[in-house]
Design an enzyme around this catalytic site. Sequence first.
Site, PDB file in Angstrom:
ATOM      1  N   LYS A  49       2.484   5.607  -5.289  1.00 17.67           N
ATOM      2  CA  LYS A  49       1.497   5.079  -6.243  1.00 17.67           C
ATOM      3  C   LYS A  49       0.803   6.223  -6.980  1.00 17.67           C
ATOM      4  O   LYS A  49       0.688   6.212  -8.198  1.00 17.67           O
ATOM      5  CB  LYS A  49       0.438   4.236  -5.511  1.00 17.67           C
ATOM      6  N   THR A  50       0.356   7.206  -6.189  1.00 19.38           N
ATOM      7  CA  THR A  50      -0.337   8.330  -6.823  1.00 19.38           C
ATOM      8  C   THR A  50       0.618   9.070  -7.750  1.00 19.38           C
ATOM      9  O   THR A  50       0.253   9.536  -8.817  1.00 19.38           O
ATOM     10  CB  THR A  50      -0.922   9.258  -5.744  1.00 19.38           C
ATOM     11  N   ASP A 103      -6.827   5.435  -9.177  1.00 16.75           N
ATOM     12  CA  ASP A 103      -6.114   5.537  -7.894  1.00 16.75           C
ATOM     13  C   ASP A 103      -6.977   4.895  -6.806  1.00 16.75           C
ATOM     14  O   ASP A 103      -8.191   4.769  -6.973  1.00 16.75           O
ATOM     15  CB  ASP A 103      -5.866   7.026  -7.566  1.00 16.75           C
ATOM     16  N   GLU A 104      -6.372   4.488  -5.693  1.00 17.05           N
ATOM     17  CA  GLU A 104      -7.099   3.907  -4.557  1.00 17.05           C
ATOM     18  C   GLU A 104      -8.001   2.753  -5.019  1.00 17.05           C
ATOM     19  O   GLU A 104      -9.158   2.632  -4.616  1.00 17.05           O
ATOM     20  CB  GLU A 104      -7.957   4.970  -3.850  1.00 17.05           C
ATOM     21  N   GLN A 111      -4.944  -0.702   2.904  1.00 16.85           N
ATOM     22  CA  GLN A 111      -5.641   0.564   3.137  1.00 16.85           C
ATOM     23  C   GLN A 111      -7.084   0.513   2.670  1.00 16.85           C
ATOM     24  O   GLN A 111      -7.700   1.545   2.411  1.00 16.85           O
ATOM     25  CB  GLN A 111      -4.920   1.705   2.410  1.00 16.85           C
ATOM     26  N   ARG A 166      -0.146   8.735   7.408  1.00 18.43           N
ATOM     27  CA  ARG A 166      -0.312  10.099   6.880  1.00 18.43           C
ATOM     28  C   ARG A 166       0.838  10.991   7.329  1.00 18.43           C
ATOM     29  O   ARG A 166       1.044  12.073   6.796  1.00 18.43           O
ATOM     30  CB  ARG A 166      -1.635  10.740   7.353  1.00 18.43           C
TER      31      ARG A 166
END
Length: 700
Positions: free
Chosen positions: A39-40, A220-221, A251, A631
């Site tokens: 996504k990033t 983002d996020e 998330q 992660r």
Amino acid sequence: MSFAASLAQSIAGLNVAQQEAVNYLHGPCLVLAGAGSGKTRVITHKIGRLIQAGLKPEQVAAITFTNKAAAEMRERAKGLIGKSAQGVLICTFHALGVRMLRQDGAVLGLKPQFSILDSDDVTSILKDAGGSTDAATARQWQWTISLWKNQGLNAAQAEAQASDAQERALARIMARYEERLSAYQSVDFDDLIGLPLKLLRDHAEVRERWQTALRHVLVDEYQDTNATQYELLKLLVGERGRFTAVGDDDQSIYGWRGATLDNLKKLPEDFAALKVVKLEQNYRSTSAILRAANNVIGPNPKLYPKTLFSELGEGEPVRVIDCDNEEHEAERAVARIQSLRAGHGDSPHREWRDFAILYRANHQAKPFEKALRRAQIPYKVSGGQSFFDRAEVKDLCAWLRLMVNNDDDPAFMRAITSPKRGIGHATLAALGSFASSYKLSLFESLLSNSLGSVLSGKTLGSLQEFGRYVNDLEFRARHTVGAEPALTFLMDWLKDMGYEQHLYDAEDSEQVAAARWSNVIDFCEWMAQRCGGQIDDTAGVTTAAETKTLLEVVQTIALLSTISEREQDQNVVTLSTLHASKGLEWPHVVLAGCVEGLLPFKLDDEQGAGSDDLQLRLQEERRLMYVGITRAQRSLAVSWLRRRKKGRDYIAGVPSRFIAEMALDKSTVKEDPREKLRALRAEFAKRAAENEKTQADRPT
Ligand code: ATP
Ligand code: MG
């Protein structure tokens, strides 16, 4: 190769769904996908694509969750499109808010030199506004007021919707708090979103200007935005809705701070033309790790069902490490890191930066720090005490803030007493009540003719002396441009105030005083550098290279939480809270403290929490575990404690329910005993090498 060609090549390297999102330029777009699905990466490539398609860099804004993420994204964008990336506004929502308020805050009655209060300032103003001497009570108020603000409520609205007398009382304290902030020409962190929102909502000409200036906004996020941030986004992009939001509902881990998944649900309702893109391939983790992650998140209710697969192969099984207590856990984590770093068989040698130890709460870092130091392994703690929270740095910041904004009363109070200049509490209290009865700032009161009627001539003299001193410094700082002059100014000033002596007088231990003085020097050098004429990434905002006056630099420091946030890519092991690990990745991760009460965090202690509340909190803890697991790229170990510290006592530890939920293969979970042996060997080899070196260094 030209940038256009290399960008095209990079975009061709994305998968079909990613490309679809990158190439969809003229309308609202939501990329909704699980962890590690790129996504990033879509955001960084889309920045390049938009510029290639004709937008000027200044017309593109990308909003990240932290300053650090902004810095990283800027680097990536630079790699893709070169220098023009510098013109793109890449920053957090808060930094964007600062920029908007500096530029247009005047219509709200805010001077461009307004101050940004930190959390401690807010606590003390609230104590004052609510007539309490208890910091814990004030912090509780702070918490609730912040939640209200994030829901977009002002004091009057909060009072109207209050459910009991206590809440009504707090809403009235909020009203007094707000009055003080505007008197001080100060804003708190929540205002950095709330006020720009007001600005755009109530002032059509400002709104139009921003909507024309920003032609595409990327976020983002997105799952961790709160209600006011969403409203701000909507006003920034207007009806055309040229934006790209990327996020993962699994998330969402900032619900406790007011983030709301409603923002995801609302998008398709508010933007009928919304294009939704789903990504399914995870490029980060091995299948073993991804399976554990999918299993953990499984029991949570599904807002948007997702599938996620990896083609990176099965990889090493996820390990569970049983530990006796915190110290043992730290030793085992360090042994694991040493062993993996040494490399063996088909796994290569690793760098320290390839490792992270993640945990739920800040205080868990300590045993790991000790063990890493003992083993002489370099590390950094992210999300820990920030440089700017140190008392000596806050002293200097208060002085500098006061120079920029004379009406900043919290800064005034701190500066006038650090170092002490014989002006006592009684005097300050008298000054304070004079100021509030005449609705003046403390500094303005110094200039008032009638102040003499409440203070003796001598006291008045020393107060006015202080005022003149501040004005004099302000004048000089305003004319100090560039790094060298700035450093000279700062050092002369500190000498003049006797600040070093003040530190030595205040500390019993010379060592502590010396350490504090060295922080002061670091801070001054850092400030001076920022006057220098290089890229300004303060608060995550990029501007062209230029020299600045010291006062201009002061205006930008409030948002940076740690100096080390910009010291990227140090070759060190990362210790981090799970919250601060969002969006990042490491080849090898140890997820520590996987015991009931820590992760999930004490669910049972909360008084009065209904069972629905508990369910929601458990779900957020589960998402936190999911963030932690995802992660890891190549290896993951989760550790738990048979006995754990609770206050001063030890209590029996129960493995986190999330370990069972990972549904690991029983035959492989235990840590490979060979690993311990390898760690020992690595340790011996290191000692032998060191011995040799000392022998060699010895004078003959
Ligand atoms: P998170 O949910 O944790 O924020 P994300 O969805 O933002 O993750 P990224 O960080 O963008 O994912 O990507 C994860 C990793 O996969 C990165 O190392 C990235 O470089 C890599 N990656 C992403 N897309 C691709 C692709 N199409 N081909 C190869 N690698 C990719
Ligand atoms: Mg990401």
